[in-house]
Design a protein around this motif. Structure first.
Motif, mmCIF file in Angstrom:
data_model
loop_
_atom_site.group_PDB
_atom_site.id
_atom_site.type_symbol
_atom_site.label_atom_id
_atom_site.label_comp_id
_atom_site.label_asym_id
_atom_site.label_seq_id
_atom_site.Cartn_x
_atom_site.Cartn_y
_atom_site.Cartn_z
ATOM 1 N N GLU A 376 1.045 -0.672 -0.097
ATOM 2 C CA GLU A 376 0.002 -0.068 -0.260
ATOM 3 C C GLU A 376 0.817 1.228 -0.085
ATOM 4 N N ASP A 377 2.226 1.416 0.333
ATOM 5 C CA ASP A 377 3.043 2.570 0.497
ATOM 6 C C ASP A 377 3.621 2.189 -0.815
ATOM 7 N N LEU A 378 3.839 2.172 -1.465
ATOM 8 C CA LEU A 378 4.254 1.808 -3.272
ATOM 9 C C LEU A 378 2.210 2.654 -3.515
ATOM 10 N N LEU A 379 2.177 2.127 -3.322
ATOM 11 C CA LEU A 379 0.983 2.566 -3.870
ATOM 12 C C LEU A 379 0.269 4.167 -3.514
ATOM 13 N N THR A 380 0.264 4.326 -2.575
ATOM 14 C CA THR A 380 0.538 5.556 -2.408
ATOM 15 C C THR A 380 1.599 7.088 -2.568
ATOM 16 N N ASN A 381 2.708 6.266 -2.317
ATOM 17 C CA ASN A 381 3.809 7.114 -2.061
ATOM 18 C C ASN A 381 4.261 7.438 -3.605
ATOM 19 N N GLY A 382 3.915 6.033 -4.524
ATOM 20 C CA GLY A 382 4.533 5.962 -5.826
ATOM 21 C C GLY A 382 5.743 5.456 -5.982
ATOM 22 N N VAL A 383 6.214 4.429 -6.996
ATOM 23 C CA VAL A 383 7.966 4.650 -6.905
ATOM 24 C C VAL A 383 8.853 5.534 -7.348
ATOM 25 N N GLN A 384 9.994 5.554 -6.392
ATOM 26 C CA GLN A 384 11.014 6.549 -6.445
ATOM 27 C C GLN A 384 11.612 6.605 -7.560
ATOM 28 N N ASN A 385 12.391 7.993 -8.275
ATOM 29 C CA ASN A 385 13.210 8.638 -8.810
ATOM 30 C C ASN A 385 12.767 7.311 -10.027
ATOM 31 N N ALA A 386 11.351 7.158 -10.521
ATOM 32 C CA ALA A 386 11.056 6.418 -11.436
ATOM 33 C C ALA A 386 11.485 7.870 -12.796
ATOM 34 N N ASN A 387 11.475 7.091 -13.841
ATOM 35 C CA ASN A 387 11.735 7.666 -15.152
ATOM 36 C C ASN A 387 10.062 7.801 -15.519
ATOM 37 N N LYS A 388 10.251 9.016 -15.874
ATOM 38 C CA LYS A 388 8.910 9.909 -16.416
ATOM 39 C C LYS A 388 9.495 10.204 -17.736
ATOM 40 N N GLY A 389 8.563 9.836 -18.775
ATOM 41 C CA GLY A 389 8.269 10.223 -20.740
ATOM 42 C C GLY A 389 7.628 11.471 -20.646
ATOM 43 N N LYS A 390 7.953 12.168 -21.650
ATOM 44 C CA LYS A 390 7.605 13.117 -22.561
ATOM 45 C C LYS A 390 7.840 13.578 -23.830
ATOM 46 N N ILE A 391 6.291 13.947 -24.724
ATOM 47 C CA ILE A 391 6.249 14.596 -25.424
ATOM 48 C C ILE A 391 7.508 15.709 -25.951
ATOM 49 N N VAL A 392 8.446 15.029 -27.187
ATOM 50 C CA VAL A 392 9.710 15.970 -27.025
ATOM 51 C C VAL A 392 9.536 17.164 -29.047
ATOM 52 N N GLU A 393 10.165 17.515 -28.700
ATOM 53 C CA GLU A 393 9.929 18.205 -30.521
ATOM 54 C C GLU A 393 10.920 17.534 -31.680
ATOM 55 N N LEU A 394 10.223 16.645 -32.895
ATOM 56 C CA LEU A 394 11.416 16.150 -33.695
ATOM 57 C C LEU A 394 11.710 17.329 -34.295
ATOM 58 N N THR A 395 13.515 16.447 -34.953
ATOM 59 C CA THR A 395 13.999 17.423 -36.297
ATOM 60 C C THR A 395 14.336 16.934 -37.013
ATOM 61 N N GLU A 396 13.684 15.309 -36.633
ATOM 62 C CA GLU A 396 14.456 14.599 -37.962
ATOM 63 C C GLU A 396 13.163 14.222 -38.780
ATOM 64 N N PHE A 397 12.056 13.599 -39.583
ATOM 65 C CA PHE A 397 11.384 13.569 -40.786
ATOM 66 C C PHE A 397 11.211 12.129 -41.648
ATOM 67 N N THR A 398 12.647 12.122 -41.894
ATOM 68 C CA THR A 398 12.821 11.187 -43.103
ATOM 69 C C THR A 398 13.561 9.670 -42.340
ATOM 70 N N THR A 399 13.521 8.598 -42.362
ATOM 71 C CA THR A 399 13.313 7.673 -42.535
ATOM 72 C C THR A 399 15.295 7.629 -42.544
ATOM 73 N N PRO A 400 16.220 7.324 -41.766
ATOM 74 C CA PRO A 400 17.727 7.281 -42.927
ATOM 75 C C PRO A 400 17.687 5.488 -43.348
ATOM 76 N N HIS A 401 16.897 4.696 -43.064
ATOM 77 C CA HIS A 401 16.925 3.392 -43.123
ATOM 78 C C HIS A 401 16.309 3.340 -44.720
ATOM 79 N N LYS A 402 16.543 2.230 -46.093
ATOM 80 C CA LYS A 402 15.808 2.065 -46.758
ATOM 81 C C LYS A 402 14.625 1.298 -46.238
ATOM 82 N N VAL A 403 13.547 1.545 -47.706
ATOM 83 C CA VAL A 403 12.994 0.592 -47.562
ATOM 84 C C VAL A 403 11.854 0.447 -48.760
ATOM 85 N N TYR A 404 12.201 -0.816 -49.436
ATOM 86 C CA TYR A 404 12.252 -1.739 -49.782
ATOM 87 C C TYR A 404 10.523 -2.235 -50.459
ATOM 88 N N THR A 405 9.340 -2.378 -51.458
ATOM 89 C CA THR A 405 8.467 -3.131 -51.748
ATOM 90 C C THR A 405 8.690 -4.220 -52.230
#
Length: 476
Positions: A376-405
């Motif tokens: 119950e303590d973990l449920l109430t107090n949360g995971v300590q020092n947890a990694n928290k994600g966030k949306i970031v701005e993108l600077t690349e839009f074209t894949t560096p990999h080749k894709v073939y049909t």
């Protein structure tokens, strides 16, 4: 002057990509866009490059940690028309911001399993009590922490086929409701929004009692918000009657929560024609089913792949990809986004043995004596020092990999196209590997782009980005 203009325009483009998808909510038996209030139906894929056996938390990578790979796959999926991916095994300690932001920009949602195949990170179906402990809760709560702030997080699977036998049906159901309760209470205490939590079931004799047991009653915390079924009943040129789909619709016709295929795509006939797509997204199923997730994106030893990834990161679209895209292009988007008058009014049924068992043999534990949270303590107090994600701005839009049909031609200018805020991806209407598609020359690529623009709804934000790109080109 040119460099200043390019810098400013790049900033505008990147800023747009910082947001796109709006969180989804559950309303009755529908997923609903929280902003537009349109119904959301999954047009999705299972996404676990390297397969479940490839998950190694010590490797420093998982399916959502390699931005270059995610950019490649998001560009391919955007052409295919996918709006949801299911990711089975992730490492909550890794940074997923770029990958999730890429999928977010193109209107693709994430359905995540909180468990992994490793000991201590999943429920032991043979002895659930021994595996339901504080360490296990730390694992699943860490997954919540890592992904709860992404707007394109659709929800969490509390378990996958944990009940799959007579023995597990007698011992496990109460623990699944306990895990759903723990996740939902943790989300309520530590997240800024409601995030759906549900279960992915085996398509066996336990499928109906498990659905009934998990979705009934007044205990909203332990009750599932959605129910997924891993079903491979429709194979090759099956029909509505011979596939078993008709029976599935009858069995789950009165669902009070969103119901979907958390896996589907029988491969006993190759290449797969995917004729079930017309049924799943057609008049006979759409009132009670919210789409599904095709198994699976990458080609693995089990031979279910749509795309084959080489060791250098390049990709080849397989014939299954072509067939699925053709079927997706036939979906009536207006039909699947329209809400049934019955869906919003669906209410949870009473948890009676009569409702849960029906004709099922009484070897399913229907008790609502749900185990108490082991920390119950973990449920109430949360995971300590947890990694928290966030949306970031993108600077690349074209894949560096080749894709073939599937025919061996390179897909030219493969980029992601950001959507306007509050939109999700839809089938493009193009045939990526077919005649007249991107095959490495400028004319074909231009024809393809024109086809996409005329066949899908491009929001104001996406049009604005296109305008920015055009202006940038003028300065080059």
């Amino acid at each position: 002057m040119k460099s200043i203009a390019l810098s400013a325009l790049t900033t505008v483009l990147a800023a747009h990509l910082a947001s796109a998808a709006s969180p989804l909510i559950v309303d009755g038996s529908d997923f609903v866009n929280s902003v537009t209030e349109d119904r959301f139906v999954m047009v999705g894929l299972a996404y676990q490059p390297a397969g479940a056996s490839g998950y190694d938390p010590n490797s420093g990578v998982d399916p959502l940690s390699d931005a270059d790979a995610c950019l490649r796959d998001a560009a391919v999926m955007q052409k295919l028309g996918v709006n949801t991916i299911r990711v089975y095994n992730i490492n909550p300690a890794l940074n997923h911001d770029e990958c999730v932001s890429i999928f977010n920009a193109v209107g693709i949602y994430l359905a995540l399993d909180v468990n992994s195949p490793l000991s201590g990170e999943s429920l032991n179906r043979d002895d659930p009590a021994s595996s339901y402990h504080s360490g296990y809760l730390t694992r699943i709560f860490s997954v919540v922490e890592a992904f709860k702030d992404y707007p394109n997080l659709l929800g969490f699977f509390a378990g996958n086929e944990v009940v799959n036998s007579v023995k597990s049906a007698q011992t496990v159901p109460q623990y699944i409701r306990a895990i759903q309760r723990d996740l939902k209470q943790y989300i309520a205490a530590h997240a800024s929004r409601t995030i759906p939590v549900g279960y992915s079931a085996a398509d066996d004799d336990t499928r109906r009692p498990m659905w009934a047991y998990l979705t009934c009653g007044d205990d909203a915390d332990s009750r599932a918000d959605f129910y997924g079924l891993n079903s491979y009943q429709w194979c090759g040129d099956s029909t509505w009657e011979t596939s078993g789909y008709q029976g599935l619709v009858t069995t789950f016709s009165n669902t009070s929560v969103p119901l979907f295929f958390s896996e589907f795509g029988c491969n006993t006939v190759r290449p797969r024609p995917f004729n079930e797509i017309a049924a799943l997204y057609g008049d006979r199923m759409i009132d009670s089913w919210s789409g599904g997730l095709v198994y699976e994106y990458t080609q693995e030893p089990s031979d279910y792949g749509l795309v084959e990834i080489s060791s250098d990161g390049d990709a080849t679209l397989l014939e299954d990809f072509d067939n699925l895209q053709k079927q997706y292009n036939g979906i009536d988007i207006t039909l699947i986004t329209s809400r049934s008058s019955l869906s919003a009014s669906a209410s949870p049924p009473t948890c009676s043995d009569k409702f849960i068992l029906q004709d099922h043999a009484a070897k399913f534990n229907t008790s609502m004596d749900i185990p108490a949270c082991p920390d119950e303590d973990l449920l109430t107090n949360g995971v300590q020092n947890a990694n928290k994600g966030k949306i970031v701005e993108l600077t690349e839009f074209t894949t560096p990999h080749k894709v073939y049909t599937s025919g061996g031609a390179e897909v030219a200018n493969l980029t992601i196209t950001p959507l306007a805020d509050d939109q999700s991806n839809t089938p493009s209407g193009e045939t990526t590997s077919g005649a007249g598609n991107n095959t490495g020359n400028g004319t074909a690529a231009a024809d393809d782009a024109e086809g996409v623009a005329s066949s899908r709804s491009v929001g104001a934000g996406a049009l604005a980005v296109a305008a920015v790109v055009a202006v940038m080109a003028a300065f080059v």
